[in-house]
Design a protein around this motif. Structure first.
Motif, PDB file in Angstrom:
ATOM      1  N   HIS A 174     114.691 112.146 -18.162  1.00 39.82           N
ATOM      2  CA  HIS A 174     115.388 111.645 -16.961  1.00 39.82           C
ATOM      3  C   HIS A 174     114.433 111.548 -15.771  1.00 39.82           C
ATOM      4  CE1 HIS A 174     118.176 111.409 -13.578  1.00 39.82           C
ATOM      5  NE2 HIS A 174     117.719 112.571 -13.133  1.00 39.82           N
ATOM      6  N   GLN A 175     113.695 112.623 -15.538  1.00 44.42           N
ATOM      7  CA  GLN A 175     112.811 112.636 -14.356  1.00 44.42           C
ATOM      8  C   GLN A 175     111.740 111.550 -14.452  1.00 44.42           C
ATOM      9  OE1 GLN A 175     112.453 116.872 -12.580  1.00 44.42           O
ATOM     10  NE2 GLN A 175     111.995 117.087 -14.760  1.00 44.42           N
ATOM     11  N   VAL A 178     113.377 108.187 -13.860  1.00 43.64           N
ATOM     12  CA  VAL A 178     113.686 108.045 -12.433  1.00 43.64           C
ATOM     13  C   VAL A 178     112.406 107.747 -11.653  1.00 43.64           C
ATOM     14  CG1 VAL A 178     114.422 109.294 -10.372  1.00 43.64           C
ATOM     15  CG2 VAL A 178     115.763 109.471 -12.473  1.00 43.64           C
ATOM     16  N   HIS A 206     111.784 115.922  -9.490  1.00 43.95           N
ATOM     17  CA  HIS A 206     112.876 116.009  -8.516  1.00 43.95           C
ATOM     18  C   HIS A 206     113.986 116.979  -8.920  1.00 43.95           C
ATOM     19  CE1 HIS A 206     114.756 112.930 -11.130  1.00 43.95           C
ATOM     20  NE2 HIS A 206     115.905 113.370 -10.632  1.00 43.95           N
ATOM     21  N   ASP A 207     114.114 117.253 -10.205  1.00 43.47           N
ATOM     22  CA  ASP A 207     115.161 118.188 -10.636  1.00 43.47           C
ATOM     23  C   ASP A 207     114.605 119.558 -11.025  1.00 43.47           C
ATOM     24  OD1 ASP A 207     117.420 116.705 -10.184  1.00 43.47           O
ATOM     25  OD2 ASP A 207     117.465 115.807 -12.191  1.00 43.47           O
ATOM     26  N   HIS A 259     116.926 114.457  -2.194  1.00 43.15           N
ATOM     27  CA  HIS A 259     117.283 113.368  -3.105  1.00 43.15           C
ATOM     28  C   HIS A 259     118.784 113.237  -3.372  1.00 43.15           C
ATOM     29  CE1 HIS A 259     117.089 116.375  -6.423  1.00 43.15           C
ATOM     30  NE2 HIS A 259     117.792 115.513  -7.142  1.00 43.15           N
ATOM     31  N   ASP A 288     117.786 107.715  -9.084  1.00 44.10           N
ATOM     32  CA  ASP A 288     118.463 108.828  -9.768  1.00 44.10           C
ATOM     33  C   ASP A 288     119.870 108.418 -10.210  1.00 44.10           C
ATOM     34  OD1 ASP A 288     118.941 111.375 -10.724  1.00 44.10           O
ATOM     35  OD2 ASP A 288     119.438 112.221  -8.753  1.00 44.10           O
ATOM     36  N   SER A 292     120.972 107.952 -14.063  1.00 46.08           N
ATOM     37  CA  SER A 292     121.998 108.882 -14.564  1.00 46.08           C
ATOM     38  C   SER A 292     123.196 108.139 -15.142  1.00 46.08           C
ATOM     39  CB  SER A 292     122.485 109.802 -13.442  1.00 46.08           C
ATOM     40  OG  SER A 292     121.420 110.521 -12.925  1.00 46.08           O
TER      41      SER A 292
END
Ligand SMILES: [Fe+2]
Length: 341
Positions: A174-175, A178, A206-207, A259, A288, A292
Motif C-alpha cells: 500500500h505505502q 501510494v 506514511h503509515d 496525511h 492514499d 485504499s
C-alpha cells in the motif's frame, strides 16, 4: 630532461628565433620553435605547449591571428601566450592583451627579464591547472558520497516500511503504491524534483505509525469498534513521533502527521484546514484515498477505480485540494496511469 616546462617559440626572423630558443634551452626548458604563424599553430595544436612566446610582425599570419586561433580551440585555449615584439606602442600592447595574451616582452629584451616572465607564467599556469584538477576531483567525490547517502536513506526508509507491512499483510505494498501515485501527481503538478523526492519518501512510510496499533485490529475483518478506530487514528501522530528525530532534508514527519487532515478541518489528528496543511500532505491524502479504495481490505473488496475517482472528484475543494484532484484524475483518465502491484 627535467620537467621545467614545454615552450613553443615563434618568430619569422631566424636569428631572433635562434636567440630566444638558446636562452630558454640553456635554462633547461624543453623548447620547440616555429618560423611562421602557420607552423606555430600546427605545432601547438598537435602537441599543446605550456607556454607560447609569440612574435607579432610576421608575414601571412601575424602573431595576433595566431593568438586568436589558439584561444579559439579547446586544446590550446588555456595555454598562456607572451608576445615578444619590437613594437612598444601602448595600443599595440593593449590589443595583445585583449586577444588573450598574458604578458608582453619588448625587443631587445634583457635575458633575465625574459626568463623571469617565462618562469612566472609557467608557474601560474601550473598552479591554475592543479587547482582545476582538485576542484574536479572534489566535485566527483562529493557527487559520489551524496549518491551513497541517498541510497542508504532510501534503504533505511524501505526497511522501516517493510517492518510495518509485515504486521499488516492486507496493506502490503500500500505505502509503495501510494508513494508512486503521489509522485505521479506531484510530477503532473510540475513540482520541483527535490520536493517530489521528499513526497516519495514520505509516501513510502506514511503509515509507519501503524506499528503501534495491535496487529489484530489492523487485520480485523468486519466493522471496528469506536475504540479500535481511535487506536488506528493515532497512527499519523505515532508516525510523526517515530520520524521527527530523523534529520531529513524534507519535512517528512510533518507530511506523515498530516496525511489524514482534510481541507475543511474534518480530518485528524489536528483538524487543520486549507493552507495549514502542507501541499505534500494534500497530495499524499488523495493518493492514499484512491489507492485504499481500489485495493481489497479485510473488511471489504476493492471498490474500483471509478468509485475512487468519483469520491475525490465529489470532494474536490471540500476535503481535497482541487489542483491535486485534477492532476490525479488527469493521470488516470488521460495518461493511462496504473496502480502497480
Ligand atoms: Fe494512513
Amino acid at each position: 630532461m627535467t620537467d621545467k616546462g614545454k615552450i613553443l617559440a615563434v618568430d619569422d626572423t631566424p636569428a631572433s628565433l635562434r636567440l630566444l630558443t638558446d636562452i630558454l634551452k640553456e635554462e633547461g626548458y624543453e623548447v620547440r620553435s616555429a618560423i611562421s604563424g602557420e607552423l606555430a599553430l600546427h605545432a601547438a595544436t598537435s602537441n599543446p605547449p605550456e607556454l607560447v612566446l609569440l612574435d607579432i610582425r610576421m608575414p601571412e599570419m601575424d602573431g595576433y591571428e595566431v593568438c586568436r586561433r589558439l584561444k579559439a580551440q579547446a586544446t590550446t585555449r588555456d595555454v598562456p601566450v607572451i608576445f615578444v615584439s619590437a613594437v612598444s606602442e601602448t595600443d599595440v600592447k593593449v590589443q595583445g592583451f585583449e586577444i588573450g595574451a598574458v604578458d608582453f616582452v619588448t625587443k631587445p629584451y634583457q635575458r633575465d627579464e625574459l626568463l623571469a616572465r617565462v618562469r612566472t607564467h609557467l608557474e601560474l599556469n601550473r598552479l591554475r591547472n592543479h587547482l582545476e584538477d582538485l576542484v574536479e576531483e572534489r566535485t566527483v567525490e562529493l557527487r559520489e558520497s551524496e549518491k551513497k547517502l541517498r541510497t542508504s536513506l532510501l534503504d533505511s526508509i524501505t526497511a522501516l516500511a517493510a517492518a510495518v507491512e509485515m504486521r499488516d499483510p492486507y496493506t502490503a505494498g500500500h505505502q509503495r503504491r501510494v508513494a508512486q501515485l503521489a509522485v505521479a501527481i506531484a510530477t503532473e503538478m510540475q513540482l520541483p524534483e527535490e520536493q517530489v523526492e521528499g513526497i516519495y519518501l514520505a509516501g513510502v512510510v506514511h503509515d509507519v505509525g501503524k506499528i503501534q496499533v495491535p496487529a489484530e485490529i489492523l487485520s480485523k475483518p468486519g466493522k471496528l469498534s469506536e475504540l479500535e478506530f481511535t487506536l488506528i487514528k493515532e497512527h499519523s501522530q505515532n508516525g510523526y513521533e517515530i520520524l521527527k528525530t530523523i534529520d531529513f532534508p524534507w519535512p517528512i514527519a510533518q507530511i506523515v502527521a498530516q496525511h489524514h487532515e482534510r481541507l475543511d478541518g474534518s480530518g485528524y489528528p489536528q483538524a487543520l484546514r486549507g493552507d495549514q496543511i502542507l501541499l505534500d500532505a494534500k497530495i499524499l491524502a488523495v493518493a492514499d484515498v484512491v489507492e485504499s479504495m481500489v485495493s481489497h481490505r479485510p473488511y471489504r473488496p476493492g471498490l474500483g477505480l471509478d468509485a475512487a475517482l468519483t469520491e475525490i472528484e465529489h470532494n474536490k475543494g471540500k476535503l481535497f485540494d482541487p489542483l491535486v484532484v485534477e492532476a490525479c484524475i488527469k493521470l488516470f483518465r488521460e495518461q493511462g496511469f496504473n496502480l502497480s502491484n
